[in-house]
Scaffold this active site. Sequence first.
Site, PDB file in Angstrom:
ATOM      1  N   ASP A 100      41.295  34.615  51.538  1.00  0.00           N
ATOM      2  CA  ASP A 100      42.194  35.386  50.688  1.00  0.00           C
ATOM      3  C   ASP A 100      43.627  34.899  50.965  1.00  0.00           C
ATOM      4  OD1 ASP A 100      42.950  37.502  48.975  1.00  0.00           O
ATOM      5  OD2 ASP A 100      43.075  38.927  50.612  1.00  0.00           O
ATOM      6  N   PHE A 150      38.735  42.865  43.261  1.00  0.00           N
ATOM      7  CA  PHE A 150      38.092  43.026  44.564  1.00  0.00           C
ATOM      8  C   PHE A 150      36.599  42.866  44.354  1.00  0.00           C
ATOM      9  CE2 PHE A 150      36.966  45.021  48.581  1.00  0.00           C
ATOM     10  CZ  PHE A 150      37.960  44.509  49.405  1.00  0.00           C
ATOM     11  N   ARG A 163      27.172  45.944  50.211  1.00  0.00           N
ATOM     12  CA  ARG A 163      26.708  44.657  50.751  1.00  0.00           C
ATOM     13  C   ARG A 163      25.327  44.280  50.230  1.00  0.00           C
ATOM     14  NH1 ARG A 163      30.150  43.223  55.099  1.00  0.00           N
ATOM     15  NH2 ARG A 163      30.857  44.970  56.338  1.00  0.00           N
TER      16      ARG A 163
END
Length: 173
Positions: A100, A150, A163
Amino acid sequence: MDVVKVLYSKEEIAERVGELAGIISRDYQGKELMLVCVLKGAFVFMADLIRCISIPCTVDFVRVSSYGSGKVSSGEIIIKKDIETPVKGKNILIIEDIVDTGLTLSLLSDRLKERKPDSLKVCVFLDKKYRREIEFEADYVGFTLTEEGFVVGYGIDFNEKWRFLPDVCVIEE
Ligand code: IMP
């Protein structure tokens, strides 16, 4: 917080991971390769990647924290769990979920280089190039993201959630 769209499907991911594994296998042919998985986000990526790599390699795990419980970088990293294998004489390939700002991987690479491996490279599943705050280039990149957002799924979380999703998805408030 809802999942709004699939960015990369499990089929697209499998194809790209296979390609990356092919390139890595060729590049490290005849060398002692050690994959260092950055927990937790890269565990699914590494599990898929290693099963497509066609040369012998070893694994270890590191856990660093740069993000708290939200979406904003804290600006520093702490090694919460270090690798347990000596790296001297090995060719280290760090396996990370996302680059990032570049801070985590830049600092982690520097720390591991101090231990004098034969070589050290970085493989990231997703590159948020547009978000970079310091100069950092990964050696192997799964996908480069061009849009804000995101992402979760394929081992990647938001506050420990999502996840389990097999696809990479975008979430929104
Ligand atoms: P950096 O130090 O700013 O490069 O942060 C990299 C870390 O931030 C990654 O390992 C992720 O844990 C986290 N991160 C950055 N963007 C996202 C995202 O879209 N979803 C989930 N985690 C992210």
